[in-house]
Design a protein around this motif. Structure first.
Motif, PDB file in Angstrom:
ATOM      1  N   LYS A  69     -28.382 -16.845  56.924  1.00  0.00           N
ATOM      2  CA  LYS A  69     -29.384 -15.901  56.803  1.00  0.00           C
ATOM      3  C   LYS A  69     -29.993 -16.104  55.203  1.00  0.00           C
ATOM      4  CE  LYS A  69     -28.064 -12.259  59.923  1.00  0.00           C
ATOM      5  NZ  LYS A  69     -27.773 -10.905  60.281  1.00  0.00           N
ATOM      6  N   LEU A  70     -29.129 -16.031  54.178  1.00  0.00           N
ATOM      7  CA  LEU A  70     -29.537 -16.195  52.957  1.00  0.00           C
ATOM      8  C   LEU A  70     -30.228 -17.607  52.781  1.00  0.00           C
ATOM      9  CD1 LEU A  70     -26.608 -14.796  50.861  1.00  0.00           C
ATOM     10  CD2 LEU A  70     -28.938 -13.854  51.086  1.00  0.00           C
ATOM     11  N   LEU A  71     -29.734 -18.762  53.340  1.00  0.00           N
ATOM     12  CA  LEU A  71     -30.313 -19.903  53.388  1.00  0.00           C
ATOM     13  C   LEU A  71     -31.810 -19.934  54.125  1.00  0.00           C
ATOM     14  CD1 LEU A  71     -27.336 -22.461  53.970  1.00  0.00           C
ATOM     15  CD2 LEU A  71     -28.453 -21.780  51.719  1.00  0.00           C
TER      16      LEU A  71
ATOM     17  N   LYS B 219      -9.814 -13.616  61.945  1.00  0.00           N
ATOM     18  CA  LYS B 219     -10.167 -14.266  61.005  1.00  0.00           C
ATOM     19  C   LYS B 219     -11.434 -15.229  61.338  1.00  0.00           C
ATOM     20  CE  LYS B 219      -5.466 -14.772  59.126  1.00  0.00           C
ATOM     21  NZ  LYS B 219      -4.434 -15.614  58.740  1.00  0.00           N
ATOM     22  N   LEU B 220     -11.366 -15.651  62.369  1.00  0.00           N
ATOM     23  CA  LEU B 220     -12.715 -16.516  62.855  1.00  0.00           C
ATOM     24  C   LEU B 220     -13.937 -15.624  62.711  1.00  0.00           C
ATOM     25  CD1 LEU B 220     -11.137 -18.522  65.768  1.00  0.00           C
ATOM     26  CD2 LEU B 220     -11.520 -19.170  63.468  1.00  0.00           C
ATOM     27  N   ILE B 221     -13.880 -14.595  63.215  1.00  0.00           N
ATOM     28  CA  ILE B 221     -14.950 -13.647  63.240  1.00  0.00           C
ATOM     29  C   ILE B 221     -15.300 -13.190  61.775  1.00  0.00           C
ATOM     30  CG2 ILE B 221     -15.768 -11.344  63.798  1.00  0.00           C
ATOM     31  CD1 ILE B 221     -13.850 -11.369  66.199  1.00  0.00           C
TER      32      ILE B 221
ATOM     33  N   GLU C 151     -22.570 -16.480  58.814  1.00  0.00           N
ATOM     34  CA  GLU C 151     -23.830 -15.970  59.428  1.00  0.00           C
ATOM     35  C   GLU C 151     -24.756 -15.464  58.028  1.00  0.00           C
ATOM     36  OE1 GLU C 151     -25.550 -12.814  62.578  1.00  0.00           O
ATOM     37  OE2 GLU C 151     -23.496 -13.076  62.285  1.00  0.00           O
ATOM     38  N   LEU C 152     -24.003 -14.598  57.106  1.00  0.00           N
ATOM     39  CA  LEU C 152     -24.712 -14.026  55.935  1.00  0.00           C
ATOM     40  C   LEU C 152     -25.204 -15.319  54.984  1.00  0.00           C
ATOM     41  CD1 LEU C 152     -25.338 -11.606  54.405  1.00  0.00           C
ATOM     42  CD2 LEU C 152     -23.367 -11.937  53.270  1.00  0.00           C
TER      43      LEU C 152
END
Length: 227
Positions: free
Chosen positions: A201-203, A188-190, A197-198
């Motif tokens: 990346k978008l930000l 769940k943490l991963i 992370e996604l």
């Protein structure tokens, strides 16, 4: 003369009869298996027959001496002598039969004594064999008891080992369950980290695009103010 010959003929017949009976009785004595009381009864009967035979021979001898004719007298005396010899022969056979019978009875009694001793010896041997067999059986039973005790002890050890193994398996199962929870939590943490992370990346991409747009705008205003 015929009347005078009749008693001689009758006496002669009785002598022959007693002679045959004595021979038969002597044979019975020779074949007597015992005991001594039976031999005594047979001897008593033979003595009685000898007594009758002796009496008839004496009567025949008396008749022979009373004969008028010398030839008849000598013939009867010769017959008497033959009967006496036959009686002596029967007496000798009687003694031999008694001796043989007593020897046979003595041997039979000795054999019985030896058989009795052998029987006692066999009984003693049998008792010793039974005692030895009982001892062997007792030792075998004790050996079986020891083997059963060892088997029981081994079974107890096996049960204890199985119990320990079962406990270890249960503990491992609990650890596996705990690890499974930890793994699920990590997953769940991963997953959450991957989502973050996604988003990051978008930000970053948006920030970079905004930054580039701002730079382009500034450059445009300085380089191309007339636009």
């Amino acid at each position: 003369a015929a009347a005078a010959c009749m008693p001689v003929r009758v006496c002669h017949q009785e002598i022959v009869k007693f002679d045959l009976e004595i021979k038969a009785a002597v044979q019975d004595i020779r074949d007597c298996p015992g005991p001594l009381s039976a031999l005594t009864e047979l001897n008593a009967a033979v003595k009685e027959k000898f007594r009758h035979l002796r009496g008839r021979i004496q009567e025949l001898e008396q008749m022979a001496r009373e004969q008028d004719k010398e030839s008849e007298k000598q013939a009867l005396l010769q017959e008497v002598e033959n009967h006496k010899k036959q009686m002596l022969s029967n007496q000798a056979a009687w003694r031999k039969a008694n001796l043989a019978c007593k020897i046979a009875i003595d041997n039979a009694e000795k054999d019985q004594l030896l058989q009795g001793r052998d029987t006692l010896r066999q009984r003693k041997t049998t008792k010793e064999s039974l005692a030895e067999s009982a001892s062997n059986i007792t030792e075998s039973l004790m050996g079986i008891s020891r083997m059963m005790s060892q088997q029981v002890q081994q079974s107890e050890e096996t049960v204890q080992t199985l119990a320990n193994s079962s406990r270890t398996i249960l503990e491992a199962n609990e650890e596996f369950k705990s690890m499974s929870g930890t793994i699920q939590l990590g997953r769940k943490l991963i997953t959450k980290y991957n989502r973050r992370e996604l988003t990051d990346k978008l930000l970053i991409f948006l920030a970079l695009a905004l930054f580039l747009a701002t730079v382009l705008y500034i450059l445009k205003k300085r380089l191309f103010p007339f636009l």
